[in-house]
Structures are given as C-alpha cells and as structure tokens.
Scaffold this motif. Structure first.
Motif, short mmCIF file in Angstrom:
data_model
loop_
_atom_site.label_atom_id
_atom_site.label_comp_id
_atom_site.label_asym_id
_atom_site.label_seq_id
_atom_site.Cartn_x
_atom_site.Cartn_y
_atom_site.Cartn_z
N LYS A 56 -65.59 68.10 -28.75
CA LYS A 56 -65.25 68.34 -26.99
C LYS A 56 -66.41 68.48 -26.42
O LYS A 56 -67.79 69.10 -26.60
CB LYS A 56 -64.75 69.79 -26.42
N SER A 77 -64.89 70.70 -19.05
CA SER A 77 -64.41 69.57 -20.05
C SER A 77 -64.39 68.10 -19.75
O SER A 77 -63.77 67.72 -18.54
CB SER A 77 -62.77 69.59 -20.96
N SER A 111 -62.64 64.80 -24.53
CA SER A 111 -62.40 65.18 -26.29
C SER A 111 -61.99 64.30 -26.34
O SER A 111 -61.37 63.52 -27.03
CB SER A 111 -61.26 65.89 -25.61
#
Length: 138
Positions: A68, A60, A63
């Motif tokens: 995301k 990731s 976010s």
C-alpha cells in the motif's frame, strides 16, 4: 511494517530512499516511481483552497497485492512516499499521517543544516538514523 520511505524533489529526482529490506530495494524503488504519476495527477486536480492553503496528505495512492503506497506533498512540492506491506493490517490512516508529520519534521531539520545544498540528495547519517528509527518503530 513500513517497507520503504522516499523523499522526492520537486523535479521528481529522488533525494532520499530508505528500505527495510535490501533484497527488495529495486522493486520498492519501482513502486515509489510508479506512484509519482498518481501524485502529480492528484496535485494538478486538487487545487481546492483550504484553511492552510491545501491539504498536504494525499492518502492512499496505489494498493497492490504486496504493498500500500501513501503520499504527502509539502507546499514547496517536495514529495514524501511511504510504502507499507499489504499484509500489515494494523496501520490506520492517523498513524500514517503521524509518520508523514514526523518525516516532514526530520526533513525540515535536515535541510536547515547550513552545509546542505538545496536539491542535493540527503546524505546525513543522523537523518538516515532518524528515518530508519521511524521505519522500524511502526
């Protein structure tokens, strides 16, 4: 649902961008370009050696309330970015990794075409259809 898939060249020029919703294309392109700074920072700081050279999946990146954003970098510094709606909680890390592997395989097949000029945007209709099927299948 996957909102956007982008393939970015080693000089940070977009080679391919596909969005699921044409109305949000500019907003999604902005999110992709904002994530490039995070990718560059992670690639510069994570020079730790692994069994195959380095980890391609970055995880990731960003976010936000709406999205995301996940990243993946190849050994040749080609960057893959996937933007997923935050409202979709069914995506797990292993599914995102599988999407990146599929996209990497599709990209490899597309650039192996003898008529493709390296560094140019990917304009192949069959590549676009394949990527859009990956977007809609997940």
């Amino acid at each position: 649902m996957c909102a956007c898939v982008a393939i970015i060249g080693k000089d940070n020029a977009p080679l391919y961008i596909a969005t699921a919703n044409a109305d949000k294309e500019i907003e999604l392109q902005y999110q992709v370009h904002a994530s490039l700074d995070v990718i560059d920072e992670r690639c510069a700081t994570s020079q730790k050696p692994t069994a195959d050279g380095r980890e391609l999946y970055l995880g990731s990146l960003i976010s936000t309330e709406l999205y995301k954003i996940y990243g993946y970098v190849t050994n040749t510094k080609i960057k893959f970015v996937i933007v997923i709606d935050s409202s979709n909680t069914s995506f797990r890390e292993n599914e995102v990794r599988a999407m990146f592997r599929n996209l990497h395989n599709l990209y490899t097949d597309a650039v192996c075409n003898p008529f493709y000029t390296p560094g140019e945007p990917l304009t192949s209709k069959s590549f676009d259809r394949s990527v859009r099927s990956v977007i809609t299948s997940n």
